[in-house]
Design an enzyme around this catalytic site. Structure first.
Site, PDB file in Angstrom:
ATOM      1  N   THR A   1       3.644   5.900   1.711  1.00  0.00           N
ATOM      2  CA  THR A   1       2.614   5.844   2.130  1.00  0.00           C
ATOM      3  C   THR A   1       1.347   5.291   1.143  1.00  0.00           C
ATOM      4  O   THR A   1       0.494   4.603   1.590  1.00  0.00           O
ATOM      5  CB  THR A   1       2.058   7.583   2.075  1.00  0.00           C
ATOM      6  OG1 THR A   1       3.036   8.155   2.986  1.00  0.00           O
ATOM      7  CG2 THR A   1       0.580   7.628   2.799  1.00  0.00           C
ATOM      8  N   GLU A   2       1.631   5.339  -0.234  1.00  0.00           N
ATOM      9  CA  GLU A   2       0.692   4.826  -1.160  1.00  0.00           C
ATOM     10  C   GLU A   2       0.853   3.401  -1.156  1.00  0.00           C
ATOM     11  O   GLU A   2      -0.209   2.442  -1.084  1.00  0.00           O
ATOM     12  CB  GLU A   2       0.738   5.593  -2.499  1.00  0.00           C
ATOM     13  CG  GLU A   2       0.535   6.662  -2.615  1.00  0.00           C
ATOM     14  CD  GLU A   2      -1.042   6.843  -2.575  1.00  0.00           C
ATOM     15  OE1 GLU A   2      -2.057   5.867  -2.491  1.00  0.00           O
ATOM     16  OE2 GLU A   2      -1.661   7.830  -3.143  1.00  0.00           O
ATOM     17  N   SER A   3       2.146   2.847  -1.314  1.00  0.00           N
ATOM     18  CA  SER A   3       2.271   1.426  -1.526  1.00  0.00           C
ATOM     19  C   SER A   3       3.264   0.632  -0.542  1.00  0.00           C
ATOM     20  O   SER A   3       3.572  -0.674  -0.660  1.00  0.00           O
ATOM     21  CB  SER A   3       2.857   1.309  -3.026  1.00  0.00           C
ATOM     22  OG  SER A   3       3.982   1.672  -3.049  1.00  0.00           O
TER      23      SER A   3
END
Length: 206
Positions: free
Chosen positions: A76-78
């Site tokens: 999700t983040e990267s």
């Protein structure tokens, strides 16, 4: 119209119907694989690859976390990009701000190197896992912990208080649309990875 011509027309019509059914089935399978509702061999693995599997297993075990949660946050983040940088200044796989990373290394629970590098996949995963574990312990609610990873623990503590405590806290108590979407995506990827890669962390959990 001759009987022969009628038969040809019926065969042609049947062919069109079968083609439509096959195309519709392929589209349904494709959409199901894309959304994670169905696991399609080879296809699902390519759409939802599990990257840095060994590193995720190691930090999840070290900080007593579900490895699928760590994987979901990294995705999700990267998108599993160790060089990722956000407009706000977050860096690495787990997208931590330098000041947050420095704070994490000051925790008693920190078990990583003295000077972790945010663009190093192992270090970033370790920082993110330690931070997630801390949020789970102190906020005492899985949804709140994931929300705090995105919005900050001080903001989430205020939301919990307004909701009447962690036992009453839910998605509807998150006022930031971005944070709500973040929590939904993390939970979605967590479920998808559990379905697509059910044995990925079997050795570490056993």
């Amino acid at each position: 119209m001759s009987t022969r011509r009628q038969r040809r027309r019926r065969r042609a019509l049947l062919g069109v119907v079968l083609l439509v059914v096959v195309v519709a089935a392929l589209v349904w399978v494709g959409v199901s694989a894309m959304t994670g509702r169905m696991v399609v061999p080879v296809v699902s693995d390519r759409i939802y690859p599990l990257v840095y599997e060994d590193e995720i297993a190691a930090v999840a075990e070290k900080y007593d976390l579900d490895p699928y949660l760590v994987a979901a946050v990294a995705r999700t983040e990267s998108g599993f990009d160790p060089e990722a940088r956000s407009h706000a200044g977050a860096v690495g796989l787990m997208q931590l701000l330098p000041k947050t990373a420095e704070w994490v290394t000051s925790l008693d629970s920190w078990k990583g190197p003295d000077n972790p590098a945010l663009t190093n996949p192992q270090d970033s995963l370790e920082l993110g896992a330690c931070y997630l574990a801390y949020l789970h312990r102190t906020l005492d609610d899985p949804t709140a912990a994931i929300a705090a990873y995105n919005a900050g623990q001080n903001a989430v503590r205020g939301w919990i208080k307004k909701a009447g405590g962690s036992a009453s806290f839910g998605m509807e108590d998150i006022p930031y649309p971005e944070t709500q979407e973040f929590v939904r995506r993390v939970e979605r990827y967590r479920t998808i990875y559990q379905k697509v890669h059910p044995d990925a962390f079997a050795a570490s959990s056993g």
